[in-house]
Design an enzyme around this catalytic site. Sequence first.
Site, PDB file in Angstrom:
ATOM      1  N   LYS A 175     -11.507  -5.901  -4.633  1.00  0.00           N
ATOM      2  CA  LYS A 175     -12.838  -6.128  -3.885  1.00  0.00           C
ATOM      3  C   LYS A 175     -13.815  -5.876  -4.713  1.00  0.00           C
ATOM      4  O   LYS A 175     -14.750  -4.961  -4.302  1.00  0.00           O
ATOM      5  CB  LYS A 175     -12.848  -5.479  -2.605  1.00  0.00           C
ATOM      6  CG  LYS A 175     -11.919  -5.876  -1.555  1.00  0.00           C
ATOM      7  CD  LYS A 175     -12.178  -5.114  -0.244  1.00  0.00           C
ATOM      8  CE  LYS A 175     -11.153  -5.339   0.705  1.00  0.00           C
ATOM      9  NZ  LYS A 175      -9.682  -4.785   0.562  1.00  0.00           N
ATOM     10  N   GLY A 194     -22.802  -8.626 -11.983  1.00  0.00           N
ATOM     11  CA  GLY A 194     -22.102  -9.447 -12.678  1.00  0.00           C
ATOM     12  C   GLY A 194     -21.469  -8.664 -14.036  1.00  0.00           C
ATOM     13  O   GLY A 194     -20.343  -8.752 -13.993  1.00  0.00           O
ATOM     14  N   HIS A 206      -3.171  -2.477  -4.629  1.00  0.00           N
ATOM     15  CA  HIS A 206      -4.618  -1.651  -4.669  1.00  0.00           C
ATOM     16  C   HIS A 206      -3.970  -0.752  -5.930  1.00  0.00           C
ATOM     17  O   HIS A 206      -3.307   0.423  -5.432  1.00  0.00           O
ATOM     18  CB  HIS A 206      -4.700  -0.986  -3.362  1.00  0.00           C
ATOM     19  CG  HIS A 206      -5.374  -1.608  -2.412  1.00  0.00           C
ATOM     20  ND1 HIS A 206      -6.564  -1.900  -2.525  1.00  0.00           N
ATOM     21  CD2 HIS A 206      -4.987  -1.988  -0.901  1.00  0.00           C
ATOM     22  CE1 HIS A 206      -6.942  -2.531  -1.386  1.00  0.00           C
ATOM     23  NE2 HIS A 206      -6.047  -2.683  -0.521  1.00  0.00           N
ATOM     24  N   ARG A 211       1.193  -2.162   6.975  1.00  0.00           N
ATOM     25  CA  ARG A 211       2.069  -1.152   7.631  1.00  0.00           C
ATOM     26  C   ARG A 211       3.074  -1.519   8.495  1.00  0.00           C
ATOM     27  O   ARG A 211       4.092  -1.103   8.810  1.00  0.00           O
ATOM     28  CB  ARG A 211       1.101  -0.163   8.043  1.00  0.00           C
ATOM     29  CG  ARG A 211       0.468   0.800   7.203  1.00  0.00           C
ATOM     30  CD  ARG A 211      -0.906   1.572   7.851  1.00  0.00           C
ATOM     31  NE  ARG A 211      -1.844   0.347   7.850  1.00  0.00           N
ATOM     32  CZ  ARG A 211      -3.144   0.799   8.347  1.00  0.00           C
ATOM     33  NH1 ARG A 211      -3.301   2.140   8.754  1.00  0.00           N
ATOM     34  NH2 ARG A 211      -4.191  -0.131   8.534  1.00  0.00           N
ATOM     35  N   GLY A 231     -17.396  -5.290  -6.300  1.00  0.00           N
ATOM     36  CA  GLY A 231     -18.688  -5.733  -5.537  1.00  0.00           C
ATOM     37  C   GLY A 231     -19.720  -4.794  -6.319  1.00  0.00           C
ATOM     38  O   GLY A 231     -20.188  -3.816  -5.939  1.00  0.00           O
ATOM     39  N   ASP A 232     -19.996  -5.528  -7.366  1.00  0.00           N
ATOM     40  CA  ASP A 232     -21.158  -5.014  -8.358  1.00  0.00           C
ATOM     41  C   ASP A 232     -21.809  -6.014  -9.002  1.00  0.00           C
ATOM     42  O   ASP A 232     -21.587  -7.256  -8.760  1.00  0.00           O
ATOM     43  CB  ASP A 232     -20.342  -3.929  -9.179  1.00  0.00           C
ATOM     44  CG  ASP A 232     -21.532  -2.746  -9.538  1.00  0.00           C
ATOM     45  OD1 ASP A 232     -22.708  -2.934  -9.703  1.00  0.00           O
ATOM     46  OD2 ASP A 232     -20.934  -1.583  -9.447  1.00  0.00           O
ATOM     47  N   LYS A 288       0.216  -8.063  -2.670  1.00  0.00           N
ATOM     48  CA  LYS A 288      -1.093  -7.471  -2.753  1.00  0.00           C
ATOM     49  C   LYS A 288      -0.900  -6.231  -3.148  1.00  0.00           C
ATOM     50  O   LYS A 288      -0.178  -5.349  -2.499  1.00  0.00           O
ATOM     51  CB  LYS A 288      -1.774  -7.684  -1.434  1.00  0.00           C
ATOM     52  CG  LYS A 288      -3.419  -7.348  -1.638  1.00  0.00           C
ATOM     53  CD  LYS A 288      -4.135  -7.767  -0.187  1.00  0.00           C
ATOM     54  CE  LYS A 288      -3.907  -6.600   0.685  1.00  0.00           C
ATOM     55  NZ  LYS A 288      -4.251  -5.523   0.546  1.00  0.00           N
ATOM     56  N   ASP A 292       0.731  -1.019   0.103  1.00  0.00           N
ATOM     57  CA  ASP A 292       0.268  -0.041   0.082  1.00  0.00           C
ATOM     58  C   ASP A 292       0.922   1.298  -0.059  1.00  0.00           C
ATOM     59  O   ASP A 292       0.843   1.951   1.012  1.00  0.00           O
ATOM     60  CB  ASP A 292      -0.998  -0.154   1.302  1.00  0.00           C
ATOM     61  CG  ASP A 292      -1.940  -1.123   1.171  1.00  0.00           C
ATOM     62  OD1 ASP A 292      -2.080  -1.756   0.178  1.00  0.00           O
ATOM     63  OD2 ASP A 292      -2.395  -1.672   2.260  1.00  0.00           O
ATOM     64  N   TYR A 341      -5.640  -5.789  14.814  1.00  0.00           N
ATOM     65  CA  TYR A 341      -4.398  -6.762  14.511  1.00  0.00           C
ATOM     66  C   TYR A 341      -4.462  -7.927  15.265  1.00  0.00           C
ATOM     67  O   TYR A 341      -4.581  -7.882  16.781  1.00  0.00           O
ATOM     68  CB  TYR A 341      -2.960  -5.948  14.638  1.00  0.00           C
ATOM     69  CG  TYR A 341      -2.977  -4.733  13.550  1.00  0.00           C
ATOM     70  CD1 TYR A 341      -2.906  -5.173  12.109  1.00  0.00           C
ATOM     71  CD2 TYR A 341      -3.067  -3.400  13.855  1.00  0.00           C
ATOM     72  CE1 TYR A 341      -2.633  -4.137  11.170  1.00  0.00           C
ATOM     73  CE2 TYR A 341      -3.218  -2.535  12.895  1.00  0.00           C
ATOM     74  CZ  TYR A 341      -2.961  -2.887  11.581  1.00  0.00           C
ATOM     75  OH  TYR A 341      -2.755  -1.962  10.660  1.00  0.00           O
TER      76      TYR A 341
HETATM   77  O1  S5P Z   1     -10.604  -7.509   6.047  1.00  0.00           O
HETATM   78  C1  S5P Z   1      -9.789  -6.968   5.433  1.00  0.00           C
HETATM   79  C2  S5P Z   1      -9.600  -7.255   3.957  1.00  0.00           C
HETATM   80  C3  S5P Z   1      -8.390  -6.782   3.509  1.00  0.00           C
HETATM   81  S1  S5P Z   1      -7.877  -7.313   1.833  1.00  0.00           S
HETATM   82  N1  S5P Z   1      -8.793  -6.168   6.159  1.00  0.00           N
HETATM   83  C4  S5P Z   1      -7.668  -5.540   5.412  1.00  0.00           C
HETATM   84  O2  S5P Z   1      -7.107  -4.693   5.961  1.00  0.00           O
HETATM   85  N2  S5P Z   1      -7.442  -5.809   3.891  1.00  0.00           N
HETATM   86  C5  S5P Z   1      -6.415  -5.100   3.514  1.00  0.00           C
HETATM   87  O3  S5P Z   1      -5.168  -5.759   3.939  1.00  0.00           O
HETATM   88  C6  S5P Z   1      -6.393  -3.941   3.430  1.00  0.00           C
HETATM   89  O4  S5P Z   1      -7.114  -3.166   2.286  1.00  0.00           O
HETATM   90  C7  S5P Z   1      -5.082  -3.372   3.529  1.00  0.00           C
HETATM   91  O5  S5P Z   1      -4.479  -3.176   1.951  1.00  0.00           O
HETATM   92  C8  S5P Z   1      -4.247  -4.481   3.976  1.00  0.00           C
HETATM   93  C9  S5P Z   1      -4.069  -4.521   5.538  1.00  0.00           C
HETATM   94  O6  S5P Z   1      -3.153  -3.265   5.620  1.00  0.00           O
HETATM   95  P1  S5P Z   1      -2.345  -3.101   7.123  1.00  0.00           P
HETATM   96  O7  S5P Z   1      -1.379  -1.898   6.807  1.00  0.00           O
HETATM   97  O8  S5P Z   1      -3.225  -2.752   8.008  1.00  0.00           O
HETATM   98  O9  S5P Z   1      -1.518  -4.516   7.505  1.00  0.00           O
END
Ligand code: S5P
Length: 374
Positions: free
Chosen positions: A101, A106, A66, A346, A103-104, A64, A42, A327
């Site tokens: 993600k 088909g 975005h 992060r 979310g709409d 992963k 991110d 977390y």
């Molecule tokens: O339930 C979720 C699903 C996802 S995909 N919770 C999340 O945090 N995420 C993603 O995981 C979120 O969009 C971000 O990119 C990452 C978590 O980031 P962090 O910095 O909190 O570890």
Amino acid sequence: MDQHPILKATYASRAESATHPLTAYLFRLMELKSSNLCVSADVSTARDLLHLADKLGPSIVVLKTHYDIISGWDFNPHTGTGAKLAALARRHGFLIFEDRKFGDIGNTVQLQYVAGSARIIDWAHIVNVNMLPGKASVTALADAAARWRERYPYEVRTSVTVGTPRSESFDDDPPSSAPQANGNTADGQSGGSGLGDGKVDGRKGSIVSVTTVTQHYEPATSPRLTKDMAEGDETVFAGIEEAPTDRGLLILAQMSTVDTLAGPAYTAACVEAAREHGDFVMGFVSQQNLNTTADDQFLSMTPGCQLPPEGEGENGVVAGDGKGQQYNTPRKLIVGKGVDMVIVGRGILNAADQKGEAERYRKAAWEAYLERVR
Ligand code: S5P
């Protein structure tokens, strides 16, 4: 759930039994790299993203993204950011998971997946879907991926011809060289002979420029992602072949946020949809292992993961981010909740030594896995 045999199965054995080719490949990669770590990249610029992918590539098995938070994303399908990420994925041995993600309805998710500037399907091995719109969105994405794969050995050749129409086209019928798309030939109408006097059959002909766009599919000599690489970029990670061309979906079955609305009924519907699309759905983004029946062997990837600072051990407390995120430590998730892979953003990105921190997470998550299957 706690007794599900998959919790004691090694990743190597799951690679053997997995029915989805990309899942099988991912488990092999995990064994090869002793890693069950996905980094959530991110960052805010394309430059930082590529730099991070290159730096952390050796520690991870999934990157992963975005893509819509990245400024300076280069949309060129052959030389742009997606193609460069794909080359890094091949070199370091990781899969790309675009956390879009969807979310709409088909029809819309299909377009978001395969079309538009980003052409996500071209560079992302894995995407995910928010199941709120219902199962049809999963079916639609599966259909889009299947159609994309059928055309995978081919590439689109686009020809644009700009020219003036021939005099023959000045008859009562509409010009045969009218602008068109998706024709079958690259032979556009060009040239301008006979137009010098501007008179054809007594009628005044005006000289107009006609642009003919034609597209057709041509066999590609090698898979598209390979051809997209710049020269010298063709290295494939040692010990494993290139990832299969199959595409995979993760269903967002549970969320890490403090007041998530993804309750048990929603999660159960996600599991049901996954079972109906075993050839496309690899598993879930979830907070626990969701395999319950004997046949279930879905992968679970889990965000909301951080380690306490170095030296505090895994029992230290990790606070949320004050924006809804919660977390858990890798051990709590992998041993306690039976998940397969942790997703860390992060926790790694904010470290002064990102490479060292990624290794600390990799080791913690891998040791937790070894402890679980022991
Ligand atoms: O339930 C979720 C699903 C996802 S995909 N919770 C999340 O945090 N995420 C993603 O995981 C979120 O969009 C971000 O990119 C990452 C978590 O980031 P962090 O910095 O909190 O570890």
